[in-house]
Structure formats: structure tokens, C-alpha cells
Motif scaffolding. Sequence first.
Motif, mmCIF file in Angstrom:
data_model
loop_
_atom_site.group_PDB
_atom_site.id
_atom_site.type_symbol
_atom_site.label_atom_id
_atom_site.label_comp_id
_atom_site.label_asym_id
_atom_site.label_seq_id
_atom_site.Cartn_x
_atom_site.Cartn_y
_atom_site.Cartn_z
ATOM 1 N N PHE A 1 -20.866 38.964 11.549
ATOM 2 C CA PHE A 1 -21.523 38.783 10.375
ATOM 3 C C PHE A 1 -20.951 39.170 8.994
ATOM 4 N N ASN A 2 -20.283 40.254 9.009
ATOM 5 C CA ASN A 2 -19.284 40.866 7.797
ATOM 6 C C ASN A 2 -18.097 41.285 8.268
ATOM 7 N N LYS A 3 -17.397 41.530 6.868
ATOM 8 C CA LYS A 3 -15.967 41.695 7.118
ATOM 9 C C LYS A 3 -15.746 43.108 7.930
ATOM 10 N N ARG A 4 -16.504 44.098 7.669
ATOM 11 C CA ARG A 4 -16.443 45.326 8.505
ATOM 12 C C ARG A 4 -16.231 45.102 9.885
ATOM 13 N N ALA A 5 -17.248 44.341 10.376
ATOM 14 C CA ALA A 5 -17.567 44.080 11.717
ATOM 15 C C ALA A 5 -16.293 43.078 12.104
ATOM 16 N N ALA A 6 -16.015 42.188 11.306
ATOM 17 C CA ALA A 6 -14.881 41.393 11.851
ATOM 18 C C ALA A 6 -13.458 42.317 12.089
ATOM 19 N N LEU A 7 -13.187 43.169 11.303
ATOM 20 C CA LEU A 7 -12.320 44.255 11.273
ATOM 21 C C LEU A 7 -12.251 45.012 12.553
ATOM 22 N N GLU A 8 -13.406 45.396 12.850
ATOM 23 C CA GLU A 8 -13.815 46.370 13.924
ATOM 24 C C GLU A 8 -13.642 45.624 15.274
ATOM 25 N N MET A 9 -14.285 44.294 15.376
ATOM 26 C CA MET A 9 -13.834 43.454 16.609
ATOM 27 C C MET A 9 -12.546 42.917 16.718
ATOM 28 N N THR A 10 -11.690 42.938 15.784
ATOM 29 C CA THR A 10 -10.368 42.366 15.965
ATOM 30 C C THR A 10 -9.542 43.680 16.418
ATOM 31 N N GLU A 11 -9.882 44.862 16.248
ATOM 32 C CA GLU A 11 -9.305 46.014 16.557
ATOM 33 C C GLU A 11 -9.762 46.288 18.147
ATOM 34 N N ARG A 12 -10.825 45.995 18.528
ATOM 35 C CA ARG A 12 -11.387 46.141 19.772
ATOM 36 C C ARG A 12 -10.838 44.848 20.665
ATOM 37 N N LEU A 13 -10.649 43.864 20.173
ATOM 38 C CA LEU A 13 -10.160 42.536 21.029
ATOM 39 C C LEU A 13 -8.669 42.876 21.176
ATOM 40 N N ASP A 14 -7.831 43.385 20.177
ATOM 41 C CA ASP A 14 -6.542 43.429 20.447
ATOM 42 C C ASP A 14 -6.115 44.622 21.460
ATOM 43 N N ALA A 15 -6.868 45.773 21.310
ATOM 44 C CA ALA A 15 -6.844 46.634 22.362
ATOM 45 C C ALA A 15 -6.990 46.162 23.883
ATOM 46 N N ALA A 16 -8.071 45.295 24.051
ATOM 47 C CA ALA A 16 -8.403 44.793 25.275
ATOM 48 C C ALA A 16 -7.464 43.947 25.697
#
Length: 256
Positions: free
Chosen positions: A74-89
Motif C-alpha cells: 500500500f505505501n512506500k514504507r511497507a514496500a521497503l520493509e517487504m523488499t527487505e523481508r523477501l530478499d532475506a527469505a
Amino acid sequence: CRIELHRALMTLHPTVVERLALLAPDQRTAATAPPGPSLCIAPAGSGKTTTLVARAAWLIATGTPPETIRAITFNKRAALEMTERLDAAVAPLGVDAGAIRVRTFHAFGREILRDAGVAVEPLADRPALLAEVAPWADDADLLRLDTAISRLKVELGVTAVQVATDEDAGPIARAFVAYEAAIAKTGGLDFDDLILRAIAELELDADLLARWRARCGELLVDEVQDVDRAQLRLALLLAAPSNRIFLVGDDDQSIY
């Protein structure tokens, strides 16, 4: 079914097996659901995004190319957080950081428009334009105008041309016509247009649609309770015809 799931887990990368083992049974069922549309509704703090991340890791571990997975939030902050979590996974699977593209809906629409050769700049400053075309409006009026314009454009699909033909149009309708004229004068778009125009271009250009459907072979949508009608339409258009779309959200938190 449990035996088949156990056999499937035995062939997965150990980090994916470990990630799935940490999920509750219903989360694990969602994360490993067969191809097709999935809608996961759960309350706040229940691990919806965790399930979505596990879904992405499972998809890659079972053969889905990372570049065909897109995630929208939904927003930039959530996108950045999800990117970090996906990259780590997915890093243990040999997937480069950023391989799974995560975007907001508006950033997603902008990418599609740029690919279509449509100019997206300048991006309209709606509050400033509304203050210009409706000098009579106070702060409360401007907020109502903002909401009304999005409702006219996104929910009702009404154009300024249609409204302009109404001889009995009230101040809000007239402000909408003036606002759209002001945007047209700049040659740019507003945030709603990023989605609406992207849909229009995809529906008009079969090659563009095919290209973006290939990039969205698996579409993951977070916070789906916050999407509006046009955003949902865009997501479903891109997911068709295979409809490999995975949506998570909480209907109790819906803003619409």
C-alpha cells in the motif's frame, strides 16, 4: 494429504522447510496453496505478511522464476520493509536482492505507463491545484473535494467531459471539471491517473498486456483491504487468465 505434504517438504531447500515449519497450519496451507487465486483474511498481527513472504520463498523453491513474481503493497514504507523481508527469505536460494520487485500500486502504474511510452510527469499536486481552482474552499472543503474527485474518477468512472455537460452541476462538480482541466494544461497526471491510465493502456495494447502478464506470473498483494476499485481491477487484469494471485488482508481494517 499429510504424507504428500511431507514428501513435498522433503524436496525443498532446508531454509524453506524451516520457514514453513514456523507457520501455523492455516498459514502453511495458504503459503503452499496450489496455483490459482487465493484470498487470505486474518486480523492484525496474525502474520499475514509473514505468510506472503513464505509463499514467495516456496514458489521459488518449487521452480517459479523470481523475475515472474511481483509484490504490491500500500505505501512506500511497507514496500521497503517487504523488499527487505523477501530478499532475506530468498537469499539462501541463490536469488539476488531485488529480484522480486515490490512496488506500491501507484509506482506499479507508473512503470507500466513508462513502458507504454506515456509521459507521467509532472505529477499533479492535487492540494495545490484544488486550492487554485476552488479558492472558496476551506480546509474541510478541500478534503471533501479530494475525496469526491477520487470517487468520481475511480469508483464511478466519470469524466470531466461528462460532468461539464450537466447544466445543474454544483460547486464540487464544477471544481472537478476545473481540476481536470488544470491537470491537462500541465500535460501530467495525478495519482489516480497512474492507475486508471495504466489500465487503459493495458486494455488497448495487447503486446503491453502480454509483457506485463509475463512479469506478473505470480502476483502477491499485501494489505488488500486498502485497495480501491481501480487498483483491484489492475491487479486482476494482470493476473488473468491464469489468475495466480495471492492476496492478504484484514477486512476489519478496511478504509473503503
